[in-house]
Design a protein around this motif. Sequence first.
Motif, PDB file in Angstrom:
ATOM      1  N   ASN A  58       0.802  -1.229   0.000  1.00  0.00           N
ATOM      2  CA  ASN A  58       0.000   0.000   0.000  1.00  0.00           C
ATOM      3  C   ASN A  58       0.836   1.281   0.000  1.00  0.00           C
ATOM      4  N   TYR A  59       2.136   1.201   0.352  1.00  0.00           N
ATOM      5  CA  TYR A  59       2.979   2.400   0.382  1.00  0.00           C
ATOM      6  C   TYR A  59       3.685   2.656  -0.946  1.00  0.00           C
ATOM      7  N   GLN A  60       3.403   1.857  -1.951  1.00  0.00           N
ATOM      8  CA  GLN A  60       4.031   2.122  -3.247  1.00  0.00           C
ATOM      9  C   GLN A  60       3.356   3.313  -3.917  1.00  0.00           C
ATOM     10  N   HIS A  92      11.730   0.527  16.467  1.00  0.00           N
ATOM     11  CA  HIS A  92      10.716   1.500  16.047  1.00  0.00           C
ATOM     12  C   HIS A  92      10.726   1.617  14.538  1.00  0.00           C
ATOM     13  N   CYS A  93       9.585   1.982  13.992  1.00  0.00           N
ATOM     14  CA  CYS A  93       9.521   2.329  12.574  1.00  0.00           C
ATOM     15  C   CYS A  93       9.948   3.786  12.448  1.00  0.00           C
ATOM     16  N   GLU A  94      10.952   4.022  11.609  1.00  0.00           N
ATOM     17  CA  GLU A  94      11.491   5.384  11.501  1.00  0.00           C
ATOM     18  C   GLU A  94      10.497   6.357  10.868  1.00  0.00           C
ATOM     19  N   VAL A  95       9.457   5.844  10.262  1.00  0.00           N
ATOM     20  CA  VAL A  95       8.426   6.685   9.632  1.00  0.00           C
ATOM     21  C   VAL A  95       7.342   7.033  10.660  1.00  0.00           C
ATOM     22  N   HIS A  96       6.822   6.026  11.333  1.00  0.00           N
ATOM     23  CA  HIS A  96       5.690   6.244  12.241  1.00  0.00           C
ATOM     24  C   HIS A  96       6.098   6.834  13.581  1.00  0.00           C
ATOM     25  N   GLU A  97       7.363   6.632  13.991  1.00  0.00           N
ATOM     26  CA  GLU A  97       7.771   7.192  15.289  1.00  0.00           C
ATOM     27  C   GLU A  97       7.809   8.721  15.258  1.00  0.00           C
ATOM     28  N   GLY A 141      15.184  -1.768   2.687  1.00  0.00           N
ATOM     29  CA  GLY A 141      15.145  -2.419   4.005  1.00  0.00           C
ATOM     30  C   GLY A 141      14.005  -1.925   4.862  1.00  0.00           C
ATOM     31  N   CYS A 142      14.225  -1.914   6.175  1.00  0.00           N
ATOM     32  CA  CYS A 142      13.168  -1.493   7.109  1.00  0.00           C
ATOM     33  C   CYS A 142      13.842  -1.282   8.462  1.00  0.00           C
ATOM     34  N   SER A 143      13.571  -0.150   9.122  1.00  0.00           N
ATOM     35  CA  SER A 143      14.245   0.128  10.394  1.00  0.00           C
ATOM     36  C   SER A 143      13.849  -0.900  11.458  1.00  0.00           C
ATOM     37  N   LEU A 144      12.654  -1.456  11.355  1.00  0.00           N
ATOM     38  CA  LEU A 144      12.244  -2.476  12.336  1.00  0.00           C
ATOM     39  C   LEU A 144      13.049  -3.757  12.112  1.00  0.00           C
ATOM     40  N   ALA A 145      13.147  -4.178  10.847  1.00  0.00           N
ATOM     41  CA  ALA A 145      13.901  -5.403  10.546  1.00  0.00           C
ATOM     42  C   ALA A 145      15.364  -5.245  10.985  1.00  0.00           C
ATOM     43  N   VAL A 172       6.138  -9.490  11.121  1.00  0.00           N
ATOM     44  CA  VAL A 172       6.744  -9.915   9.840  1.00  0.00           C
ATOM     45  C   VAL A 172       7.828  -8.956   9.364  1.00  0.00           C
ATOM     46  N   ASN A 173       7.863  -7.748   9.925  1.00  0.00           N
ATOM     47  CA  ASN A 173       8.911  -6.782   9.546  1.00  0.00           C
ATOM     48  C   ASN A 173      10.236  -7.173  10.179  1.00  0.00           C
ATOM     49  N   THR A 174      10.723  -8.371   9.837  1.00  0.00           N
ATOM     50  CA  THR A 174      11.971  -8.898  10.398  1.00  0.00           C
ATOM     51  C   THR A 174      12.644  -9.776   9.349  1.00  0.00           C
ATOM     52  N   PRO A 197      -0.751   1.325  13.782  1.00  0.00           N
ATOM     53  CA  PRO A 197      -0.317   0.930  15.142  1.00  0.00           C
ATOM     54  C   PRO A 197       1.187   0.928  15.362  1.00  0.00           C
ATOM     55  N   GLU A 198       1.981   1.265  14.341  1.00  0.00           N
ATOM     56  CA  GLU A 198       3.410   1.483  14.579  1.00  0.00           C
ATOM     57  C   GLU A 198       3.671   2.891  15.124  1.00  0.00           C
ATOM     58  N   CYS A 199       2.614   3.722  15.201  1.00  0.00           N
ATOM     59  CA  CYS A 199       2.762   5.061  15.797  1.00  0.00           C
ATOM     60  C   CYS A 199       2.888   4.922  17.320  1.00  0.00           C
ATOM     61  N   LEU A 226       7.496  10.070   4.559  1.00  0.00           N
ATOM     62  CA  LEU A 226       7.937   9.150   3.504  1.00  0.00           C
ATOM     63  C   LEU A 226       8.775   8.017   4.085  1.00  0.00           C
ATOM     64  N   CYS A 227       8.572   6.813   3.577  1.00  0.00           N
ATOM     65  CA  CYS A 227       9.477   5.711   3.934  1.00  0.00           C
ATOM     66  C   CYS A 227      10.561   5.653   2.851  1.00  0.00           C
ATOM     67  N   PRO A 228      11.812   5.950   3.240  1.00  0.00           N
ATOM     68  CA  PRO A 228      12.877   5.970   2.218  1.00  0.00           C
ATOM     69  C   PRO A 228      13.124   4.597   1.606  1.00  0.00           C
ATOM     70  N   HIS A 229      12.761   3.547   2.353  1.00  0.00           N
ATOM     71  CA  HIS A 229      12.989   2.180   1.829  1.00  0.00           C
ATOM     72  C   HIS A 229      11.941   1.833   0.774  1.00  0.00           C
ATOM     73  N   MET A 230      10.689   2.117   1.094  1.00  0.00           N
ATOM     74  CA  MET A 230       9.614   1.853   0.115  1.00  0.00           C
ATOM     75  C   MET A 230       9.860   2.663  -1.157  1.00  0.00           C
ATOM     76  N   LYS A 231      10.405   3.876  -0.972  1.00  0.00           N
ATOM     77  CA  LYS A 231      10.578   4.777  -2.113  1.00  0.00           C
ATOM     78  C   LYS A 231      11.760   4.376  -2.993  1.00  0.00           C
ATOM     79  N   GLY A 265       7.925  -3.611  -2.803  1.00  0.00           N
ATOM     80  CA  GLY A 265       7.792  -3.371  -1.362  1.00  0.00           C
ATOM     81  C   GLY A 265       9.187  -3.509  -0.789  1.00  0.00           C
ATOM     82  N   VAL A 266       9.282  -3.795   0.515  1.00  0.00           N
ATOM     83  CA  VAL A 266      10.617  -3.874   1.114  1.00  0.00           C
ATOM     84  C   VAL A 266      11.081  -5.325   1.252  1.00  0.00           C
ATOM     85  N   HIS A 267      12.348  -5.484   1.632  1.00  0.00           N
ATOM     86  CA  HIS A 267      12.996  -6.784   1.519  1.00  0.00           C
ATOM     87  C   HIS A 267      12.281  -7.877   2.324  1.00  0.00           C
TER      88      HIS A 267
END
Length: 328
Positions: free
Chosen positions: A53-55, A199-204, A114-118, A142-144, A227-229, A285-290, A89-91
């Motif tokens: 959904n973030y694409q 933490h998610c670097e976008v939602h935090e 990637g993903c800051s949570l992973a 699953v973000n791992t 809910p990552e906020c 913006l999520c730099p990884h999705m982008k 999407g991300v890795h």
Amino acid sequence: MANLSSSALARTAPLYDRVKRVIPPPEWAVFAEDVDAILALKRERNAVVLAHNYQTPEIFHGVADIVGDSLLLAREATKVNADIIVLAGVHFMAETAKLLNPEKTVLIPDLAAGCSLADSITAQDVRLMRQRYPGVPVVTYVNTSVAVKAESDICCTSGNALKVVESLGVERVIMLPDEYLAQNIATQTDVKIIAWKGHCEVHELFTASDVRQLRENHPDVTILAHPECPPEVVAEADFSGSTAAMSEYVGKQRPPRVVLLTECSMSDNVSVLHPEVEFIRPCNLCPHMKRITLKNIRHALETGRDEVTIDPAIAAPARRAVERMLAL
Ligand code: 13P
Ligand code: SF4
């Protein structure tokens, strides 16, 4: 070249008609040739594009065959008949698709997505948590990485975390790695949740004062938060749910004015489906999705790169944790 572009523009005109509210004509003129080429390559190579959904809308509405949240992408990955899956999407999403489809070719257009949570947790960290809390089951977002999933009892997504936690029938669970998701779920259950510090670097970045400011500026606004906020943001929002749940909420409730406290492309993609709803857009913006673009999706289909592979030594336990979640 001019002819190629104008025929690509003509062939993609029906697609453009869907997204013209969020993509200006000069931008589509740049996208059309890649969209057209990707549609042809998918047919030639027997490939499908799964997009989160973030694409961006030209990917989400232009070339994707299946779109959704992490849970839907994982579920749909098990049903794909094509030979090749391109994961826009991300890795970790591409790894999950590969885990569930070991015999298929899974491509990610940019391996560095990637993903800051992973990145916040390793397999060794999970082993240490187990030593510290013996016998307490490990629920892993699953973000791992696959290595972290392989150390886990069961996976969850933001769409099913509460159900997964309660399905275990225990008093305590370890929930990794998103501290805020864990805290947000803890407010909805009697199960005691031991969290990690990821933490998610976008939602935090969203704050409770952002929410108050939004209500001051737009008194009739409906505020939806992922809910990552942080919990104080979720507490002040009108609704919290996965990206799919937020989209469904807008579709069902049709609020006149809405804010989605999440990644920026969500509002673009959902607004295409609900033109009558006004979207107020503070977003991050999520730099990884982008990292995923039409250009690198096309390149992946043309070259077969980059292929996602999984270490066979950890594939089986990681698959078990994901399949256990999908079976619920
Ligand atoms: P969803 O599963 O809600 O789509 O979330 C995935 C994600 O990466 C959110 O940041
Ligand atoms: Fe990871 Fe956050 Fe980006 Fe989602 S939005 S992929 S959780 S960094």
